[in-house]
Design an enzyme around this catalytic site. Structure first.
Site, PDB file in Angstrom:
ATOM      1  N   SER A  57      58.789 -67.661 -89.766  1.00 37.48           N
ATOM      2  CA  SER A  57      59.568 -69.049 -89.811  1.00 37.48           C
ATOM      3  C   SER A  57      58.641 -69.877 -90.566  1.00 37.48           C
ATOM      4  O   SER A  57      57.582 -69.911 -90.689  1.00 37.48           O
ATOM      5  CB  SER A  57      60.342 -69.365 -88.546  1.00 37.48           C
ATOM      6  N   LYS A 107      58.479 -59.455 -98.096  1.00 35.58           N
ATOM      7  CA  LYS A 107      57.491 -60.142 -99.066  1.00 35.58           C
ATOM      8  C   LYS A 107      56.053 -59.419 -98.926  1.00 35.58           C
ATOM      9  O   LYS A 107      55.895 -58.840 -97.838  1.00 35.58           O
ATOM     10  CB  LYS A 107      57.182 -61.543 -98.926  1.00 35.58           C
ATOM     11  N   ASP A 112      54.260 -58.494 -92.405  1.00 39.69           N
ATOM     12  CA  ASP A 112      55.632 -58.174 -92.856  1.00 39.69           C
ATOM     13  C   ASP A 112      55.838 -56.388 -93.110  1.00 39.69           C
ATOM     14  O   ASP A 112      56.471 -55.800 -92.613  1.00 39.69           O
ATOM     15  CB  ASP A 112      56.197 -58.934 -94.036  1.00 39.69           C
ATOM     16  N   HIS A 226      51.562 -70.037 -96.664  1.00 38.97           N
ATOM     17  CA  HIS A 226      51.024 -70.247 -95.355  1.00 38.97           C
ATOM     18  C   HIS A 226      49.738 -70.979 -95.071  1.00 38.97           C
ATOM     19  O   HIS A 226      48.990 -70.735 -94.053  1.00 38.97           O
ATOM     20  CB  HIS A 226      50.562 -68.668 -94.687  1.00 38.97           C
ATOM     21  N   ASP A 421      59.633-102.699 -98.433  1.00 36.51           N
ATOM     22  CA  ASP A 421      59.727-101.104 -98.856  1.00 36.51           C
ATOM     23  C   ASP A 421      58.691-100.667 -99.775  1.00 36.51           C
ATOM     24  O   ASP A 421      58.586 -99.846-100.410  1.00 36.51           O
ATOM     25  CB  ASP A 421      61.211-100.919 -99.621  1.00 36.51           C
ATOM     26  N   LEU A 520      61.181-115.518-101.209  1.00 33.89           N
ATOM     27  CA  LEU A 520      60.730-116.344-102.482  1.00 33.89           C
ATOM     28  C   LEU A 520      61.508-117.569-102.410  1.00 33.89           C
ATOM     29  O   LEU A 520      60.786-118.452-103.402  1.00 33.89           O
ATOM     30  CB  LEU A 520      60.772-115.551-103.587  1.00 33.89           C
ATOM     31  N   PRO A 575      56.014-110.769 -99.094  1.00 30.97           N
ATOM     32  CA  PRO A 575      55.341-110.776-100.624  1.00 30.97           C
ATOM     33  C   PRO A 575      56.105-111.376-101.685  1.00 30.97           C
ATOM     34  O   PRO A 575      55.323-111.724-102.591  1.00 30.97           O
ATOM     35  CB  PRO A 575      55.693-109.394-100.662  1.00 30.97           C
TER      36      PRO A 575
END
Length: 589
Positions: A57, A107, A112, A226, A421, A520, A575
């Site tokens: 997984s 794969k 596997d 992985h 942000d 501002l 800011p």
């Protein structure tokens, strides 16, 4: 540290089963064997060939997300990055037992191959009459692993296996025999090339944060799904238009003795299916840019894209990276191969697998070109020029303000990361850079104050964008309107005071912010109100208002959405307010 090392989960051991239960709750045509962690079709048509796959997984939507009509019949899920046991796989084979046969697709990873292979052999031993109806397909499409390095274990399996699922699964849905489905799956697997690239390693829930992450300006080509080390690291991170051709060369080269796995001709006749895969942590914005650049590079090399797929197919948890897969379609004169029409029709066939991404099912159209429109000209329509008392002083002041904003960008950005942000510094820098360019081109000049203010308004709209850009553009547009009403030919302090008062009043019709608001507006209003007392007094008032935002609860703007106790504890100024302070202080120097 690794890009993301925190996770939403109950416990690390329960995460896989919890996720599978969620998948099946959303998709009611899927069923789950929770003990063996097998997702399978609830109403399988047992008159048709079944496809089984699986693996560790952490690669979602692979593999369970590709269970559905026209793709996989079942998927067996191991722990994160760990192969399921042979016992789990045997249960998967039993659950989808049918009249026609089963194709097992894996794969090329040792765990596997060994566990799925063991389960296949045990099934054949228990059911000798069905032994020849269970086929095994190993997909190894990674081109980062060269022939010398991979001479024992072969190439790793990556996102290309998803194309095998879809094409073979759709072919099985037509009623094809197990041998026919197997032949198509094998053919497709030999025509795949995939190369991945990552900006950092992913983090496995429940494990220590690895210390093998890349540097802040470094990427790794061939990084495994992985967390395996890749082919090579590059620093600094190159732009896409340099990186993508390098990656594609590893797939399409016919002269690289370590690679050249796929028989491209590179003569303008090659046709491919292109899959651009998100490795889990890449933004959709960036992924779209990758797709566009891959397309441009393939077009430039003469390789025609017959189908284009993009999205999360084979991920590596939260790895910030992507992979490129090409499926080389048969050439016109290839004999004994599936036809191009068959492969594309199978790829296009409808499926209800939750992980398969929408595609146009057609050849991508050429990049769109906007229709020609008359060039927009900013014609001077005001009756007379309004000059600054000292043209050179005006020009120098504008230049200082721009340079000061550009220099202040890192500090303003740091403030906005905490208080908003994170984009305020770059927004102001973008506007300042554009104003500076206009100043150098004499589009802004003290010889034409009104025209200069109009230019600044346009730049604020076009170069800044966002809320700040709109507010600045409104303010300067209103300022220009007020200046245009002046009967004076010189922009005196009295002219500026009157125009600024009117501009501020007009701005207030578009925002609820009123001082004190931690926006501002605070230093801007303070500056305008104090300007009749002189420039020095106005600059001082604006600076004090900006400093005051450090201890103020936000009533409007970006900070209104941030925990006020955190802002006060950090004593971070607003800011946007700080940007106004920087500008007026530079103007007055």
């Amino acid at each position: 540290m690794v890009v993301q090392s925190k996770h939403f989960l109950n416990t690390a051991p329960s995460l896989v089963l919890d996720s599978l239960e969620g998948l099946c709750a959303i998709n009611t045509h899927l069923a789950l064997d929770p003990v063996h962690r097998v997702v399978y079709l609830a109403d399988q048509d047992r008159s048709k060939v079944a496809l089984l796959c699986g693996g560790g997984s952490g690669h979602e939507p692979s593999h369970s997300g590709f269970v559905g009509q026209g793709a996989l019949t079942a998927a067996v899920c191991g722990n994160v990055f760990a192969s399921p046991s042979a016992g789990q796989v045997r249960r998967g084979i039993d659950l989808i037992d049918n009249e026609k046969g089963t194709i097992i697709v894996v794969k090329n990873y040792t765990g596997d191959v060994v566990n799925f292979g063991l389960a296949k052999e045990e099934y054949a031993a228990r059911h000798p009459e069905k032994a020849d109806r269970v086929k095994f397909v190993i997909v190894g499409d990674d081109v980062a692993v060269g022939r010398t390095q991979g001479r024992i274990v072969g190439r790793r399996g990556l996102a290309g296996v998803c194309l095998v699922y879809k094409i073979a699964g759709a072919f099985a849905q037509t009623g094809a025999s197990v041998d026919e489905v197997y032949d198509v799956a094998q053919y497709v697997s030999t025509r795949l090339g995939t190369i991945g690239v990552g900006l950092d390693h992913c983090h496995v829930p429940g494990t220590a944060v690895p210390d093998t992450h890349l540097g802040v300006d470094e990427l790794e080509i061939g990084l495994g799904i992985h967390n395996e080390s890749g082919h090579r690291r590059i620093s600094p991170v190159p732009p896409l238009n340099e990186l993508i051709p390098t990656l594609l060369e590893m797939i399409t080269s016919t002269t690289d003795k370590e690679r050249s796995f796929v028989p491209f001709k590179n003569d303008g006749t090659d046709r491919v299916v292109l899959l651009v895969n998100n490795l889990g942590g890449l933004s959709e914005l960036e992924l779209g840019g990758v797709v566009a650049e891959v397309r441009r590079a393939l077009d430039k090399s003469g390789i025609k894209i017959m189908r284009l797929l993009s999205g999360s197919f084979m991920t590596s948890l939260n790895m910030p990276g992507f992979s490129i897969t090409t499926l080389l379609l048969p050439a016109a004169n290839d004999m004994g191969t599936p036809s191009v029409d068959l492969i594309l029709s199978l790829l296009d066939d409808s499926t209800n697998t939750p992980g398969w991404k929408w595609s146009s099912r057609s050849v991508p159209k050429p990049p769109s070109v906007s229709p020609s429109l008359p060039a927009v000209t900013h014609t001077k329509t005001w009756p007379a020029s309004l000059k600054a008392p000292d043209v050179n002083q005006f020009n120098n002041a504008v230049g200082r303000a721009c340079q000061a904003l550009i220099a202040a960008e890192p500090g303003i950005t740091r403030m906005d990361i905490i208080a908003g942000d994170g984009d305020c510094g770059l927004t102001l820098k973008g506007g300042a850079t554009a104003v500076l360019e206009a100043l150098n081109k004499n589009s802004i000049s003290g010889n034409d104050v009104l025209g200069s203010v109009i230019t600044v308004s346009r730049i604020a709209e076009e170069a800044m964008g966002g809320t700040s850009g709109a507010l600045y553009s409104i303010f300067f547009s209103a300022l220009a309107q007020s200046l245009a009403k002046s009967s004076s030919e010189t922009a005196t302090q009295e002219v500026w005071c009157t125009a600024l008062e009117a501009a501020l009043a007009r701005l207030y019709t578009y925002t609820r912010a009123r001082p004190p608001s931690r926006t501002l507006v605070d230093p801007l209003s303070a500056f305008v109100r104090a300007l009749p007392s002189g420039l020095a007094a106005a600059v001082k008032a604006a600076g004090e208002a900006a400093e005051g935002t450090k201890d103020m609860e936000a009533k409007a703007g970006r900070s209104a959405y941030v925990d006020s106790t955190k802002l006060k504890a950090e004593r971070v100024a607003d800011p946007g307010a700080w940007g106004v302070k920087v500008v007026v202080e530079a103007l007055a120097q």
